[in-house]
Design a protein around this motif. Structure first.
Motif, PDB file in Angstrom:
ATOM      1  N   GLU A 114      96.473  55.748  28.200  1.00 20.64           N
ATOM      2  CA  GLU A 114      96.602  54.347  27.794  1.00 20.64           C
ATOM      3  C   GLU A 114      95.588  53.959  26.719  1.00 20.64           C
ATOM      4  O   GLU A 114      95.680  52.873  26.145  1.00 20.64           O
ATOM      5  N   GLY A 115      94.619  54.810  26.475  1.00 20.42           N
ATOM      6  CA  GLY A 115      93.567  54.476  25.517  1.00 20.42           C
ATOM      7  C   GLY A 115      92.650  53.383  26.028  1.00 20.42           C
ATOM      8  O   GLY A 115      92.058  52.634  25.257  1.00 20.42           O
ATOM      9  N   SER A 116      92.536  53.278  27.347  1.00 28.19           N
ATOM     10  CA  SER A 116      91.733  52.210  27.949  1.00 28.19           C
ATOM     11  C   SER A 116      90.433  52.753  28.545  1.00 28.19           C
ATOM     12  O   SER A 116      90.105  52.477  29.686  1.00 28.19           O
ATOM     13  N   THR A 117      89.720  53.518  27.745  1.00 30.13           N
ATOM     14  CA  THR A 117      88.474  54.069  28.249  1.00 30.13           C
ATOM     15  C   THR A 117      87.348  53.053  28.174  1.00 30.13           C
ATOM     16  O   THR A 117      86.589  52.890  29.103  1.00 30.13           O
ATOM     17  N   GLY A 118      87.198  52.380  27.047  1.00 32.17           N
ATOM     18  CA  GLY A 118      86.169  51.358  26.917  1.00 32.17           C
ATOM     19  C   GLY A 118      84.774  51.891  26.656  1.00 32.17           C
ATOM     20  O   GLY A 118      83.901  51.170  26.220  1.00 32.17           O
ATOM     21  N   TRP A 119      84.540  53.158  26.902  1.00 31.57           N
ATOM     22  CA  TRP A 119      83.194  53.722  26.736  1.00 31.57           C
ATOM     23  C   TRP A 119      83.114  54.717  25.592  1.00 31.57           C
ATOM     24  O   TRP A 119      82.033  55.096  25.195  1.00 31.57           O
ATOM     25  N   ASP A 120      84.243  55.146  25.084  1.00 37.48           N
ATOM     26  CA  ASP A 120      84.240  56.159  24.021  1.00 37.48           C
ATOM     27  C   ASP A 120      83.780  55.523  22.720  1.00 37.48           C
ATOM     28  O   ASP A 120      84.421  54.617  22.194  1.00 37.48           O
ATOM     29  N   LEU A 121      82.661  55.991  22.193  1.00 39.36           N
ATOM     30  CA  LEU A 121      82.084  55.436  20.971  1.00 39.36           C
ATOM     31  C   LEU A 121      82.726  56.016  19.708  1.00 39.36           C
ATOM     32  O   LEU A 121      82.400  55.589  18.607  1.00 39.36           O
ATOM     33  N   GLY A 122      83.568  57.033  19.866  1.00 40.26           N
ATOM     34  CA  GLY A 122      84.171  57.682  18.714  1.00 40.26           C
ATOM     35  C   GLY A 122      83.261  58.713  18.075  1.00 40.26           C
ATOM     36  O   GLY A 122      83.570  59.278  17.033  1.00 40.26           O
ATOM     37  N   GLY A 123      82.124  58.969  18.682  1.00 41.77           N
ATOM     38  CA  GLY A 123      81.156  59.940  18.201  1.00 41.77           C
ATOM     39  C   GLY A 123      80.113  60.141  19.265  1.00 41.77           C
ATOM     40  O   GLY A 123      80.180  59.536  20.344  1.00 41.77           O
ATOM     41  N   PRO A 124      79.139  60.985  19.002  1.00 38.64           N
ATOM     42  CA  PRO A 124      78.119  61.244  20.016  1.00 38.64           C
ATOM     43  C   PRO A 124      77.246  60.024  20.297  1.00 38.64           C
ATOM     44  O   PRO A 124      77.096  59.139  19.447  1.00 38.64           O
ATOM     45  N   CYS A 125      76.679  60.012  21.469  1.00 40.47           N
ATOM     46  CA  CYS A 125      75.773  58.947  21.890  1.00 40.47           C
ATOM     47  C   CYS A 125      74.566  58.904  20.935  1.00 40.47           C
ATOM     48  O   CYS A 125      73.922  59.930  20.705  1.00 40.47           O
TER      49      CYS A 125
END
Length: 79
Positions: free
Chosen positions: A16-27
């Motif tokens: 669903e693409g409903s992660t909310g925590w994925d920054l799209g790159g490393p922390c």
């Protein structure tokens, strides 16, 4: 109520693409750490719940023996 310790819950979140925590790159904390004099020596590092694998990829790219695992296969595009 959803069972967060079950693979199906996480599979749905990624689909669903409903992660909310994925920054799209490393922390950013890991990026800063590895660029600093306090970076840990090369060695083995594990990423439980690695999700999309951004942090895992960062450590692999820096020469660490990194391994990641997640409930949802759908989370990662890593081979």
């Amino acid at each position: 109520m959803h069972e967060v310790s079950g693979a199906e819950f996480w599979k749905r979140r990624y689909e669903e693409g409903s992660t909310g925590w994925d920054l799209g790159g490393p922390c950013p904390v890991f990026v800063d750490l590895l660029a600093s004099p306090l970076a840990p020596p090369l060695g083995r590092v594990a990423f439980p719940g690695c999700g999309s694998g951004h942090d895992l990829r960062l450590f692999l790219d820096r020469g660490y023996d990194a391994v990641g695992f997640d409930f949802a296969v759908e989370a990662s595009d890593l081979p």
